[in-house]
Structure formats: structure tokens, C-alpha cells
Design a protein around this motif. Sequence first.
Motif, PDB file in Angstrom:
ATOM      1  N   GLU A  99       0.836  -1.210   0.000  1.00  0.00           N
ATOM      2  CA  GLU A  99       0.000   0.000   0.000  1.00  0.00           C
ATOM      3  C   GLU A  99       0.869   1.259   0.000  1.00  0.00           C
ATOM      4  OE1 GLU A  99      -3.598   1.721  -0.540  1.00  0.00           O
ATOM      5  OE2 GLU A  99      -3.216  -0.426  -0.453  1.00  0.00           O
ATOM      6  N   LYS A 133       0.954   4.138  -2.965  1.00  0.00           N
ATOM      7  CA  LYS A 133       0.689   5.555  -2.662  1.00  0.00           C
ATOM      8  C   LYS A 133       1.839   6.476  -3.040  1.00  0.00           C
ATOM      9  CE  LYS A 133      -2.738   4.791   0.888  1.00  0.00           C
ATOM     10  NZ  LYS A 133      -3.093   4.908   2.294  1.00  0.00           N
ATOM     11  N   TYR A 149       1.510   9.485  -7.754  1.00  0.00           N
ATOM     12  CA  TYR A 149       0.384  10.414  -7.771  1.00  0.00           C
ATOM     13  C   TYR A 149      -0.771   9.759  -8.524  1.00  0.00           C
ATOM     14  CZ  TYR A 149       3.767  14.011  -6.405  1.00  0.00           C
ATOM     15  OH  TYR A 149       4.722  14.733  -5.741  1.00  0.00           O
ATOM     16  N   TYR A 150      -1.972  10.167  -8.219  1.00  0.00           N
ATOM     17  CA  TYR A 150      -3.201   9.709  -8.889  1.00  0.00           C
ATOM     18  C   TYR A 150      -3.432   8.202  -8.760  1.00  0.00           C
ATOM     19  CZ  TYR A 150      -2.478  14.292 -10.998  1.00  0.00           C
ATOM     20  OH  TYR A 150      -2.241  15.622 -11.180  1.00  0.00           O
ATOM     21  N   ASN A 151      -2.891   7.586  -7.698  1.00  0.00           N
ATOM     22  CA  ASN A 151      -3.079   6.142  -7.530  1.00  0.00           C
ATOM     23  C   ASN A 151      -4.545   5.787  -7.317  1.00  0.00           C
ATOM     24  OD1 ASN A 151      -3.550   6.070  -4.489  1.00  0.00           O
ATOM     25  ND2 ASN A 151      -1.549   7.038  -4.596  1.00  0.00           N
ATOM     26  N   GLU A 152      -5.342   6.722  -6.826  1.00  0.00           N
ATOM     27  CA  GLU A 152      -6.775   6.450  -6.649  1.00  0.00           C
ATOM     28  C   GLU A 152      -7.505   6.331  -7.994  1.00  0.00           C
ATOM     29  OE1 GLU A 152      -6.230  10.952  -6.305  1.00  0.00           O
ATOM     30  OE2 GLU A 152      -5.139   9.182  -5.691  1.00  0.00           O
ATOM     31  N   PHE A 153      -6.835   6.743  -9.077  1.00  0.00           N
ATOM     32  CA  PHE A 153      -7.398   6.614 -10.428  1.00  0.00           C
ATOM     33  C   PHE A 153      -6.750   5.483 -11.212  1.00  0.00           C
ATOM     34  CE2 PHE A 153      -7.938  11.162  -9.349  1.00  0.00           C
ATOM     35  CZ  PHE A 153      -9.317  11.188  -9.325  1.00  0.00           C
ATOM     36  N   ARG A 158      -0.073   0.997 -10.585  1.00  0.00           N
ATOM     37  CA  ARG A 158      -0.347  -0.421 -10.283  1.00  0.00           C
ATOM     38  C   ARG A 158       0.839  -1.259 -10.734  1.00  0.00           C
ATOM     39  NH1 ARG A 158      -4.228   0.602  -6.814  1.00  0.00           N
ATOM     40  NH2 ARG A 158      -5.974   1.650  -7.761  1.00  0.00           N
TER      41      ARG A 158
END
Length: 140
Positions: free
Chosen positions: A109, A113, A116-120, A124
Motif C-alpha cells: 500500500e 501511494k 500520484y493519482y493512484n486512486e485513479f 499499479r
Amino acid sequence: MNEISKIEGVFLGSKQRWCKVKIEPFEEDIFQRVESKNIAMMLLTPAIYDGGIVPKEGKFDDAIVKAIAATKKTVVSGWDYASGKPKPICHAVSPGTVYYLDKLPKDDETVLKQSYYNEFGFGRFVYIPYENLRLCEGGE
């Protein structure tokens, strides 16, 4: 029946050529942590790091980057619908880039993190083992 199994084909490339597909279950869990003396990390999606091609500390979590096999950077941008203008361009590390590490990072994790923009979906990755090949000296 799973919706994806109903797909008979897809269009590929800029000329939109039709290609038949056969969808089967994948036997392996590619996201499983790999235990190996020689470990590498391969990007599956573009990643944007504060240090350019790597995080500025030169490591992922507690694992130091020993070497990198990469291609050209990927340009990422988009359209800001609220302002009606293009978003600024970001240069991302391309998918397929391989980072050779000194050890397996402790926390996946934390590694994720660092992009940047790992939530999008950026940053990966999968771990892959590799063989440390040495060239023979003296023609042996």
C-alpha cells in the motif's frame, strides 16, 4: 453468465480491425507477493513519481532501486470540463517499466501511494522474480 464472457470480438488499432477473442479464466494470481532472492517490480499502469522515473528517495517503501529497465515516458493529460480548458500535461513512467530492487518492500500500500493519482489506477504493479545471470569470463 459473466458479462465479459459474452464478448465475441473487439476492434483493435487505429484502422479498427475486428479480432475474435476467447476469454478464459486465468490460473495464476499475478498480484501474489513473490518470495525470491532477486525481486523486481513491473508497472502495469502509468505512474507519476515526485522524482521523475522513481520516487525522489530512490526507493519503494524500504526497498532500494538497484536498476531500471524503461521505455519512453507517457504523456498524460485530460480535459477540465469545469473550466472548458485542457488539463496540464504530466509525464508518467510507462507501463512495462521494471524496477530491480534490493529486497521485497514491506508494505504494498505504501508503494502504491508513492505514485500520484493512484486512486485513479496509476502506479499499479506486480512483483516478479528474476535470475541474476553472469557472463562467463575467459570464454568458459
